[in-house]
Design a protein around this motif. Structure first.
Motif, PDB file in Angstrom:
ATOM      1  N   UNK B   7       0.678  -1.219   0.013  1.00 56.98           N
ATOM      2  CA  UNK B   7       0.082  -0.131  -0.085  1.00 56.98           C
ATOM      3  C   UNK B   7       0.990   1.287   0.104  1.00 56.98           C
ATOM      4  N   UNK B   8       0.211   2.377  -0.802  1.00 59.06           N
ATOM      5  CA  UNK B   8       1.232   3.469  -0.694  1.00 59.06           C
ATOM      6  C   UNK B   8       1.563   4.409   0.543  1.00 59.06           C
ATOM      7  N   UNK B   9       0.251   4.328   1.274  1.00 59.33           N
ATOM      8  CA  UNK B   9       0.518   5.217   2.583  1.00 59.33           C
ATOM      9  C   UNK B   9      -0.192   4.551   3.795  1.00 59.33           C
ATOM     10  N   UNK B  10       0.307   4.717   5.153  1.00 60.82           N
ATOM     11  CA  UNK B  10      -0.272   4.192   6.257  1.00 60.82           C
ATOM     12  C   UNK B  10       0.073   5.286   7.150  1.00 60.82           C
ATOM     13  N   UNK B  11      -1.183   5.421   8.034  1.00 58.68           N
ATOM     14  CA  UNK B  11      -0.916   6.527   9.100  1.00 58.68           C
ATOM     15  C   UNK B  11      -1.398   5.834  10.320  1.00 58.68           C
ATOM     16  N   UNK B  12      -0.639   6.118  11.486  1.00 57.14           N
ATOM     17  CA  UNK B  12      -0.942   5.907  12.717  1.00 57.14           C
ATOM     18  C   UNK B  12      -0.523   6.770  13.818  1.00 57.14           C
ATOM     19  N   UNK B  13      -0.556   6.632  15.150  1.00 55.34           N
ATOM     20  CA  UNK B  13      -0.397   7.433  16.179  1.00 55.34           C
ATOM     21  C   UNK B  13       0.481   6.963  17.176  1.00 55.34           C
ATOM     22  N   UNK B  14       1.532   8.163  17.458  1.00 56.23           N
ATOM     23  CA  UNK B  14       2.721   7.763  18.429  1.00 56.23           C
ATOM     24  C   UNK B  14       2.046   6.988  19.730  1.00 56.23           C
ATOM     25  N   UNK B  15       3.187   5.880  20.065  1.00 58.15           N
ATOM     26  CA  UNK B  15       2.671   5.071  21.132  1.00 58.15           C
ATOM     27  C   UNK B  15       1.915   3.794  20.821  1.00 58.15           C
ATOM     28  N   UNK B  16       1.407   3.917  19.579  1.00 59.17           N
ATOM     29  CA  UNK B  16       0.676   2.525  19.132  1.00 59.17           C
ATOM     30  C   UNK B  16       1.578   1.613  18.200  1.00 59.17           C
ATOM     31  N   UNK B  17       0.588   0.986  17.373  1.00 58.48           N
ATOM     32  CA  UNK B  17       1.593   0.216  16.336  1.00 58.48           C
ATOM     33  C   UNK B  17       1.176   0.440  15.137  1.00 58.48           C
ATOM     34  N   UNK B  18       2.063   0.022  14.004  1.00 58.74           N
ATOM     35  CA  UNK B  18       1.630   0.002  12.808  1.00 58.74           C
ATOM     36  C   UNK B  18       2.010  -1.296  11.976  1.00 58.74           C
ATOM     37  N   UNK B  19       1.067  -1.807  10.998  1.00 53.25           N
ATOM     38  CA  UNK B  19       1.625  -2.911  10.413  1.00 53.25           C
ATOM     39  C   UNK B  19       1.535  -2.590   8.812  1.00 53.25           C
ATOM     40  N   UNK B  20       2.695  -3.012   8.285  1.00 49.06           N
ATOM     41  CA  UNK B  20       3.092  -2.462   6.791  1.00 49.06           C
ATOM     42  C   UNK B  20       3.270  -3.715   6.133  1.00 49.06           C
ATOM     43  N   UNK B  21       2.023  -3.955   5.262  1.00 54.43           N
ATOM     44  CA  UNK B  21       1.933  -5.241   4.552  1.00 54.43           C
ATOM     45  C   UNK B  21       2.365  -5.198   3.230  1.00 54.43           C
ATOM     46  N   UNK B  22       3.165  -6.315   2.600  1.00 56.93           N
ATOM     47  CA  UNK B  22       3.635  -6.685   1.494  1.00 56.93           C
ATOM     48  C   UNK B  22       3.002  -7.921   0.866  1.00 56.93           C
ATOM     49  N   UNK B  23       2.595  -8.061  -0.394  1.00 56.28           N
ATOM     50  CA  UNK B  23       2.111  -9.255  -1.073  1.00 56.28           C
ATOM     51  C   UNK B  23       3.264  -9.426  -2.353  1.00 56.28           C
ATOM     52  N   UNK B  24       3.322 -10.628  -2.617  1.00 58.86           N
ATOM     53  CA  UNK B  24       4.539 -10.857  -3.704  1.00 58.86           C
ATOM     54  C   UNK B  24       3.890 -11.964  -4.579  1.00 58.86           C
ATOM     55  N   UNK B  25       4.324 -11.976  -5.831  1.00 52.34           N
ATOM     56  CA  UNK B  25       4.136 -13.093  -6.662  1.00 52.34           C
ATOM     57  C   UNK B  25       5.160 -13.090  -7.752  1.00 52.34           C
ATOM     58  N   UNK B  26       6.160 -13.710  -7.262  1.00 55.57           N
ATOM     59  CA  UNK B  26       7.339 -13.802  -8.217  1.00 55.57           C
ATOM     60  C   UNK B  26       7.806 -15.249  -8.448  1.00 55.57           C
ATOM     61  N   UNK B  27       8.665 -15.718  -9.474  1.00 59.05           N
ATOM     62  CA  UNK B  27       8.972 -16.809  -9.919  1.00 59.05           C
ATOM     63  C   UNK B  27      10.260 -17.117  -8.738  1.00 59.05           C
ATOM     64  N   UNK B  28       9.682 -18.089  -8.117  1.00 60.82           N
ATOM     65  CA  UNK B  28      10.821 -18.820  -7.017  1.00 60.82           C
ATOM     66  C   UNK B  28      10.686 -17.653  -5.829  1.00 60.82           C
ATOM     67  N   UNK B  29      11.070 -18.199  -4.836  1.00 58.49           N
ATOM     68  CA  UNK B  29      11.239 -17.563  -3.584  1.00 58.49           C
ATOM     69  C   UNK B  29      12.427 -17.847  -2.833  1.00 58.49           C
ATOM     70  N   UNK B  30      13.455 -16.816  -2.351  1.00 57.30           N
ATOM     71  CA  UNK B  30      14.554 -17.270  -1.394  1.00 57.30           C
ATOM     72  C   UNK B  30      14.501 -16.387  -0.267  1.00 57.30           C
ATOM     73  N   UNK B  31      13.485 -15.731  -0.080  1.00 52.45           N
ATOM     74  CA  UNK B  31      13.443 -14.755   1.145  1.00 52.45           C
ATOM     75  C   UNK B  31      13.178 -13.359   0.969  1.00 52.45           C
ATOM     76  N   UNK B  32      12.516 -12.624   1.948  1.00 51.53           N
ATOM     77  CA  UNK B  32      12.139 -11.328   1.671  1.00 51.53           C
ATOM     78  C   UNK B  32      12.727 -10.629   2.939  1.00 51.53           C
TER      79      UNK B  32
END
Lengths: 114, 112
Positions: B7-32
């Motif tokens: 996702x392009x943007x994410x907003x959160x508040x000081x003292x709390x938490x934030x989760x940044x998501x990532x999805x992938x569809x690549x040929x083969x996978x060695x790690x992220x």
């Protein structure tokens, strides 16, 4: 240990000029990458060297972009001729064979083409 | 980045938490890998995951689900200085290569 160094930090060129950007990777690293970064396109791979051999030359960037690595501690990226659309930050990164997942980036060269 | 989506943007508040998501569809996978990039600075490596599950590293934790092509970076006890772009990068090949495919990054803004 010195990190990745890049010079110059800023470059202003007129359309049609030739510019050369320089990069010194982390000592002992085998892989070296040149990227271009813009807000619209994100990070784009321009060239990838392993042990001085060119592994990938970034397809769409072949025409006017040429990266070279004449020795293991120095690489150049030449843009000839420059166009206004080349205005971007050019990042050089290196990584070691033992842990390729961690790329060390230089501070970048901000290029403005008028 | 082709094959790696964030996702392009994410907003959160000081003292709390934030989760940044990532999805992938690549040929083969060695790690992220996850990188942090502050405004006007170069990306800095944060973490690397290759096994499924949660990897707790204190302020930054990472989760990976290989079967779903999904990862997230979890930042806890957010500080204003955590405001930055967070990029995930996949090593998509099963052969011996150092090349990474980067996502376009998620710009996290932490508000007071």
């Amino acid at each position: 240990d010195a990190g990745v160094t890049q010079t110059p930090r800023h470059e202003v060129a007129e359309k049609g000029q030739t510019i050369i950007l320089k990069c010194e990777p982390v000592s002992g690293h085998n892989d070296l990458f040149w990227y271009r970064q813009t807000k619209i396109q994100g990070l784009e791979l321009l060239s990838y060297f392993r042990s001085k051999s060119l592994m990938e030359d970034g397809g769409a960037f072949k025409d006017r972009f040429k990266a070279e690595m004449l020795n293991s501690s120095f690489s150049t990226l030449k843009i000839q001729p420059t166009e206004p659309k080349d205005s971007a930050v050019y990042l050089c990164a290196s990584s070691g064979l033992a842990y390729y997942a961690e790329q060390f980036f230089g501070p970048g060269t901000r290029l403005t083409v008028l | 980045g082709q094959g790696v989506e964030q996702p392009a943007k994410l907003m959160s508040v000081e003292g709390t938490f934030a989760r940044v998501n990532c999805t992938y569809s690549t040929s083969g996978f060695n790690g992220l890998s996850w990188y942090q990039q502050r405004e006007g600075q170069a990306p800095v490596f944060l973490s690397y995951v290759v096994l499924d599950g949660l990897k707790d590293s204190g302020h930054f934790s990472t989760f990976l689900s290989r079967s779903n092509g999904y990862s997230y970076l979890l930042l806890t006890e957010l500080q204003i200085k955590d405001s930055a772009s967070y990029l995930c990068a996949v090593s998509p090949y099963n052969t011996n290569t150092g090349k990474l495919t980067f996502g376009d990054g998620t710009v996290l803004t932490v508000k007071p």
